[in-house]
Design a protein around this motif. Structure first.
Motif, PDB file in Angstrom:
ATOM      1  N   LEU A  90      79.715  44.670  33.530  1.00  0.00           N
ATOM      2  CA  LEU A  90      80.638  45.443  32.694  1.00  0.00           C
ATOM      3  C   LEU A  90      81.463  44.545  31.764  1.00  0.00           C
ATOM      4  CD1 LEU A  90      81.820  48.225  35.181  1.00  0.00           C
ATOM      5  CD2 LEU A  90      80.127  48.394  33.347  1.00  0.00           C
ATOM      6  N   PRO A  91      81.956  43.369  32.211  1.00  0.00           N
ATOM      7  CA  PRO A  91      82.621  42.487  31.253  1.00  0.00           C
ATOM      8  C   PRO A  91      81.703  42.029  30.122  1.00  0.00           C
ATOM      9  CG  PRO A  91      83.290  41.901  33.472  1.00  0.00           C
ATOM     10  CD  PRO A  91      82.198  42.925  33.604  1.00  0.00           C
ATOM     11  N   PHE A  92      80.429  41.711  30.429  1.00  0.00           N
ATOM     12  CA  PHE A  92      79.507  41.340  29.354  1.00  0.00           C
ATOM     13  C   PHE A  92      79.295  42.505  28.387  1.00  0.00           C
ATOM     14  CE2 PHE A  92      78.264  37.508  31.657  1.00  0.00           C
ATOM     15  CZ  PHE A  92      78.001  36.639  30.604  1.00  0.00           C
ATOM     16  N   HIS A  93      79.233  43.712  28.918  1.00  0.00           N
ATOM     17  CA  HIS A  93      79.087  44.876  28.046  1.00  0.00           C
ATOM     18  C   HIS A  93      80.333  45.057  27.175  1.00  0.00           C
ATOM     19  CE1 HIS A  93      78.083  48.791  26.552  1.00  0.00           C
ATOM     20  NE2 HIS A  93      79.059  49.386  27.220  1.00  0.00           N
ATOM     21  N   ARG A  94      81.512  44.837  27.774  1.00  0.00           N
ATOM     22  CA  ARG A  94      82.770  44.976  27.032  1.00  0.00           C
ATOM     23  C   ARG A  94      82.827  44.008  25.850  1.00  0.00           C
ATOM     24  NH1 ARG A  94      86.661  44.288  24.379  1.00  0.00           N
ATOM     25  NH2 ARG A  94      88.872  44.478  24.885  1.00  0.00           N
ATOM     26  N   PHE A  95      82.315  42.783  26.034  1.00  0.00           N
ATOM     27  CA  PHE A  95      82.398  41.764  24.984  1.00  0.00           C
ATOM     28  C   PHE A  95      81.015  41.409  24.422  1.00  0.00           C
ATOM     29  CE2 PHE A  95      86.322  40.971  27.422  1.00  0.00           C
ATOM     30  CZ  PHE A  95      87.252  41.007  26.393  1.00  0.00           C
ATOM     31  N   ARG A  96      80.090  42.347  24.459  1.00  0.00           N
ATOM     32  CA  ARG A  96      78.727  42.027  24.040  1.00  0.00           C
ATOM     33  C   ARG A  96      78.653  41.658  22.556  1.00  0.00           C
ATOM     34  NH1 ARG A  96      75.309  46.819  26.082  1.00  0.00           N
ATOM     35  NH2 ARG A  96      73.639  45.407  25.454  1.00  0.00           N
ATOM     36  N   SER A  97      79.505  42.217  21.718  1.00  0.00           N
ATOM     37  CA  SER A  97      79.462  41.876  20.295  1.00  0.00           C
ATOM     38  C   SER A  97      79.830  40.420  20.057  1.00  0.00           C
ATOM     39  CB  SER A  97      80.398  42.784  19.500  1.00  0.00           C
ATOM     40  OG  SER A  97      81.745  42.590  19.912  1.00  0.00           O
ATOM     41  N   ILE A  98      80.627  39.822  20.969  1.00  0.00           N
ATOM     42  CA  ILE A  98      81.012  38.418  20.853  1.00  0.00           C
ATOM     43  C   ILE A  98      80.002  37.508  21.539  1.00  0.00           C
ATOM     44  CG2 ILE A  98      82.770  36.718  21.522  1.00  0.00           C
ATOM     45  CD1 ILE A  98      84.841  38.957  21.326  1.00  0.00           C
ATOM     46  N   LEU A  99      79.472  37.932  22.687  1.00  0.00           N
ATOM     47  CA  LEU A  99      78.643  37.054  23.511  1.00  0.00           C
ATOM     48  C   LEU A  99      77.155  37.170  23.219  1.00  0.00           C
ATOM     49  CD1 LEU A  99      80.516  37.571  26.916  1.00  0.00           C
ATOM     50  CD2 LEU A  99      80.839  35.747  25.227  1.00  0.00           C
ATOM     51  N   GLU A 100      76.690  38.351  22.826  1.00  0.00           N
ATOM     52  CA  GLU A 100      75.246  38.526  22.630  1.00  0.00           C
ATOM     53  C   GLU A 100      74.687  37.668  21.496  1.00  0.00           C
ATOM     54  OE1 GLU A 100      72.830  42.358  24.180  1.00  0.00           O
ATOM     55  OE2 GLU A 100      74.195  42.685  22.489  1.00  0.00           O
ATOM     56  N   PRO A 101      75.441  37.364  20.427  1.00  0.00           N
ATOM     57  CA  PRO A 101      74.884  36.457  19.414  1.00  0.00           C
ATOM     58  C   PRO A 101      74.644  35.039  19.935  1.00  0.00           C
ATOM     59  CG  PRO A 101      76.683  37.751  18.490  1.00  0.00           C
ATOM     60  CD  PRO A 101      76.692  37.992  19.960  1.00  0.00           C
ATOM     61  N   LEU A 102      75.254  34.686  21.054  1.00  0.00           N
ATOM     62  CA  LEU A 102      75.116  33.331  21.585  1.00  0.00           C
ATOM     63  C   LEU A 102      73.925  33.183  22.520  1.00  0.00           C
ATOM     64  CD1 LEU A 102      78.865  32.728  22.506  1.00  0.00           C
ATOM     65  CD2 LEU A 102      77.673  32.036  20.414  1.00  0.00           C
ATOM     66  N   CYS A 103      73.447  34.287  23.088  1.00  0.00           N
ATOM     67  CA  CYS A 103      72.418  34.182  24.130  1.00  0.00           C
ATOM     68  C   CYS A 103      71.870  35.569  24.420  1.00  0.00           C
ATOM     69  CB  CYS A 103      73.057  33.579  25.391  1.00  0.00           C
ATOM     70  SG  CYS A 103      71.964  33.477  26.809  1.00  0.00           S
ATOM     71  N   ARG A 104      70.617  35.611  24.860  1.00  0.00           N
ATOM     72  CA  ARG A 104      70.030  36.881  25.300  1.00  0.00           C
ATOM     73  C   ARG A 104      70.659  37.249  26.634  1.00  0.00           C
ATOM     74  NH1 ARG A 104      68.538  41.433  25.382  1.00  0.00           N
ATOM     75  NH2 ARG A 104      66.507  42.263  24.880  1.00  0.00           N
ATOM     76  N   ILE A 105      71.140  38.485  26.752  1.00  0.00           N
ATOM     77  CA  ILE A 105      71.822  38.930  27.966  1.00  0.00           C
ATOM     78  C   ILE A 105      71.054  40.109  28.554  1.00  0.00           C
ATOM     79  CG2 ILE A 105      73.984  39.765  28.954  1.00  0.00           C
ATOM     80  CD1 ILE A 105      75.405  38.554  26.516  1.00  0.00           C
ATOM     81  N   ALA A 106      70.726  40.003  29.826  1.00  0.00           N
ATOM     82  CA  ALA A 106      69.916  41.028  30.497  1.00  0.00           C
ATOM     83  C   ALA A 106      70.803  42.173  30.970  1.00  0.00           C
ATOM     84  CB  ALA A 106      69.144  40.413  31.655  1.00  0.00           C
ATOM     85  N   ILE A 107      71.287  42.974  30.028  1.00  0.00           N
ATOM     86  CA  ILE A 107      72.040  44.172  30.381  1.00  0.00           C
ATOM     87  C   ILE A 107      71.475  45.342  29.589  1.00  0.00           C
ATOM     88  CG2 ILE A 107      74.150  42.932  30.969  1.00  0.00           C
ATOM     89  CD1 ILE A 107      75.301  43.675  28.271  1.00  0.00           C
ATOM     90  N   PRO A 108      71.619  46.547  30.141  1.00  0.00           N
ATOM     91  CA  PRO A 108      71.062  47.717  29.449  1.00  0.00           C
ATOM     92  C   PRO A 108      71.783  47.991  28.133  1.00  0.00           C
ATOM     93  CG  PRO A 108      71.517  48.193  31.769  1.00  0.00           C
ATOM     94  CD  PRO A 108      72.173  46.888  31.461  1.00  0.00           C
ATOM     95  N   SER A 109      71.205  48.864  27.361  1.00  0.00           N
ATOM     96  CA  SER A 109      71.812  49.269  26.094  1.00  0.00           C
ATOM     97  C   SER A 109      73.060  50.105  26.349  1.00  0.00           C
ATOM     98  CB  SER A 109      70.806  50.091  25.279  1.00  0.00           C
ATOM     99  OG  SER A 109      70.541  51.322  25.941  1.00  0.00           O
ATOM    100  N   GLN A 110      73.842  50.278  25.301  1.00  0.00           N
ATOM    101  CA  GLN A 110      75.043  51.114  25.386  1.00  0.00           C
ATOM    102  C   GLN A 110      74.683  52.508  25.909  1.00  0.00           C
ATOM    103  OE1 GLN A 110      78.359  50.617  24.379  1.00  0.00           O
ATOM    104  NE2 GLN A 110      78.956  52.735  24.757  1.00  0.00           N
ATOM    105  N   ARG A 111      73.632  53.081  25.369  1.00  0.00           N
ATOM    106  CA  ARG A 111      73.250  54.433  25.773  1.00  0.00           C
ATOM    107  C   ARG A 111      72.842  54.482  27.243  1.00  0.00           C
ATOM    108  NH1 ARG A 111      68.022  57.727  23.470  1.00  0.00           N
ATOM    109  NH2 ARG A 111      68.475  59.743  24.465  1.00  0.00           N
ATOM    110  N   ALA A 112      72.103  53.470  27.692  1.00  0.00           N
ATOM    111  CA  ALA A 112      71.658  53.447  29.080  1.00  0.00           C
ATOM    112  C   ALA A 112      72.836  53.270  30.029  1.00  0.00           C
ATOM    113  CB  ALA A 112      70.636  52.327  29.278  1.00  0.00           C
ATOM    114  N   ILE A 113      73.807  52.431  29.666  1.00  0.00           N
ATOM    115  CA  ILE A 113      74.979  52.241  30.518  1.00  0.00           C
ATOM    116  C   ILE A 113      75.762  53.541  30.629  1.00  0.00           C
ATOM    117  CG2 ILE A 113      77.250  51.123  30.574  1.00  0.00           C
ATOM    118  CD1 ILE A 113      75.908  48.546  29.768  1.00  0.00           C
ATOM    119  N   GLU A 114      75.919  54.248  29.525  1.00  0.00           N
ATOM    120  CA  GLU A 114      76.640  55.524  29.573  1.00  0.00           C
ATOM    121  C   GLU A 114      75.932  56.534  30.471  1.00  0.00           C
ATOM    122  OE1 GLU A 114      76.881  56.663  25.519  1.00  0.00           O
ATOM    123  OE2 GLU A 114      78.539  55.284  25.030  1.00  0.00           O
TER     124      GLU A 114
END
Length: 584
Positions: A90-114
């Protein structure tokens, strides 16, 4: 082409999903780094864990966590980050716009999390996709025990919509299984926010799981396991592989197709053995606890996910043997013990567990039963977990022996006195509890008020281990503290951090669990840690339990014990200061 070794950061530390992921990736030659919660976790002993990183606990708005995580990703240049549960996902999802450009992150999409991290939304998705689910709905404010029982019967489940919330990642929402009107009334009384809970009729049957790897909503392959023995928490530490049920697999794919889902997921079902009917309970849109079984059978979910996300390579389809068992030895021991009566002697419970292992010996010898932790190429986590179990079992009798010998010993008193002499004006004494709203702030202010003026500028602090800064003390604590001349009204909780540890002379905790939790989080800290209750005259009551949620009388009793212990601490401190003045 760069020859740099590929690196993956795995956030977690358990001996089930974390260890299975680390072994899967490490065996393929990937460098596995860990960011754990418990830095003494047995899984970290794995030969496949190449480096361990400390990230701050997510607290408040998460800015400190985000900054530290961003710095780590920029410095290490990981190819993939795998958060293993909601406490990090959930923290990675909260800050995904900041962290995802730095590395591939194995978390579901926004729609899937909802859709999949809210059990009510999951039920709605299942209904749209024609997937069987138990009868249920959201709790209403006007629900009573009578109306709920009339609609759903006396056997039902009250489920939090979300297992974790970003504002309280330290606390997992618990499913309440109800089997009587009395239990139902009590559970409804304890639930504050009705809209945060579901009520579902209990679906009688055996638990099973269908695990899948999916790409853009298409299931690449699946794996099915059945629970052999289930724990009260809903998991299973003994399970068996089973053939994929085509209708259940199709149900999973219909839901994933609507979400265009990419990643791994485990669908939890229950099946009635008499009728064959089954229903979906929930979806884990992340790696899951039973992962060692498919990985051990060659269904390599972790590495195939890495190939899919990083290498953009379509993973191969996987097949596996059915009727193969997997057991988490320590977890299964606790589950077996929990099924025995509390009055059953400990040795009798241990013998019952050994009997179950002997019954499984033919499976073990034939290779049809595997261990989650004890494996030939990576044995240290299993032995570390066993050593931790033995330590936890020996701790209570050793504590009782110490109480029989008379409470605080001369040697311990001398160690405390020695630590107190190191408490100079540039260092601090810290009272530590879990939340820093009841016990530790009371002890801090009590000592500050009662201490002699010749303590000079010596600092006295308090802190907590839970990442919940800024909380005030509850009303019961405020009222009880006033009886002892202490005003807790201005107090706000703080989280113990490295800066406070850096200048701490000694720490006083109130119970052994807090001491163990502190050591799990700060295993390399050299600050002496003592139980404040060591100063109490009753040798069998050296632990001062948390009064949070208790009655006013409970707070009064706890604060009276803290008052007495602080008084004894002051007397020892006075003697230590007098001795120092005499020597000077």
């Amino acid at each position: 082409m760069s020859s740099r070794q590929r690196k993956v950061l795995v956030l977690g530390d358990d001996t089930r999903s974390f260890l299975a992921v680390a072994r899967s990736l490490g065996r393929k030659g990937l460098a596995v780094h860990a960011a754990p919660f418990n830095f003494r976790a047995p899984a970290l002993e794995s030969r496949y864990v190449g480096a361990i990183h400390r990230l701050p606990l997510y607290a408040g708005e998460g800015s400190e966590w985000c900054s530290a995580t961003k710095e780590l990703l920029e410095r290490q240049r990981f190819d993939l980050v795998i958060p293993l549960d909601e406490r990090t996902l959930l923290p990675f999802h909260r800050f995904r716009s900041i962290l995802e450009p730095l590395c591939r992150i194995a978390i579901p999409s926004q729609r899937a999390i909802e859709a999949l991290y809210d059990k009510h939304a999951t039920r709605l998705l299942a209904e749209r996709c024609r997937v069987a689910i138990p009868r249920g709905r959201l709790l209403r404010d006007d629900d009573t025990g009578g109306t709920v029982e009339h609609e759903f019967g006396s056997s039902l489940a009250l489920k939090p919509r979300r297992s974790y919330r970003l504002s309280s990642l330290h606390q997992r929402g618990q499913v309440r299984l109800v089997s009587s009107r009395e239990q139902l009334d009590r559970a409804l009384h304890e639930i504050e926010a009705r809209s945060d809970y579901l009520v579902e009729s209990f679906f009688d049957g055996r638990g099973l799981g269908v695990s899948v790897l999916a790409a853009d909503g298409r299931v690449v392959y699946g794996f099915e396991h059945h629970r052999v023995r289930e724990s009260g928490a809903g998991g299973s530490y003994l399970r068996v592989s089973a053939p994929l049920h085509p209708e259940r697999l199709a149900a999973c794919e219909r839901m994933l197709k609507e979400l265009a889902y990419t990643g791994v997921a485990m669908f939890e079902f229950r099946q009635n053995p008499s009728t064959g009917d089954w229903a979906l309970l929930e979806v884990n849109a992340r790696f899951w606890g039973s992962l060692p079984l498919p990985v051990g059978l060659g269904v390599d979910f972790p590495h195939d996910l890495y190939r899919l996300l990083v290498e953009q390579a379509p993973p191969p389809e996987r097949s596996y043997r059915d009727s193969v068992y997997a057991r988490n030895l320590i977890g299964d021991l606790h589950t077996t013990a929990a099924h025995e009566s509390e009055r059953t002697p400990r040795i009798t419970r241990a013998l019952a567990f050994l009997a179950s292992l002997l019954a499984a010996l033919p499976r073990i010898l034939s290779g049809r039963e595997r261990s989650d932790t004890f494996v030939r190429d990576d044995p240290k986590p299993g032995f570390a977990e066993l050593a931790a179990l033995l330590g936890s079992q020996l701790s209570p009798p050793l504590a009782r022996l110490r109480g029989w010998l008379g409470g605080i010993t001369g040697g311990r008193r001398r160690r405390i006195a020695r630590a107190l002499r190191s408490w100079t004006p540039d260092r601090r004494l810290v009272f530590l509890c879990q939340g820093n709203i009841c016990r530790s702030p009371f002890a801090q202010h009590l000592l500050q008020q009662q201490a002699r003026t010749d303590l000079g500028r010596r600092r006295i602090s308090s802190a907590g281990l839970l990442p919940l800064p800024g909380r005030s003390s509850p009303d019961e604590a405020l009222r009880a503290a006033r009886e002892f001349g202490v005003d807790l009204q201005p107090h706000r909780s703080i989280l113990l951090d490295d800066s406070m540890l850096s200048d701490a002379a000694l720490i006083f905790v109130f119970d052994r669990q807090t001491r163990e939790d502190y050591r799990d989080r700060h295993p390399d800290a050299t600050v002496p840690v003592f139980l404040l209750g060591d100063f109490l005259p009753q040798p069998h009551s050296i632990e001062i339990q948390d009064p949070y949620g208790g009655s006013p009388e409970t707070f009064q009793q706890v604060y009276a014990r803290i008052d007495r212990a602080v008084g004894e601490l002051l007397r020892l401190l006075d003697r230590s200061l007098d001795r120092d003045r005499t020597r000077s």
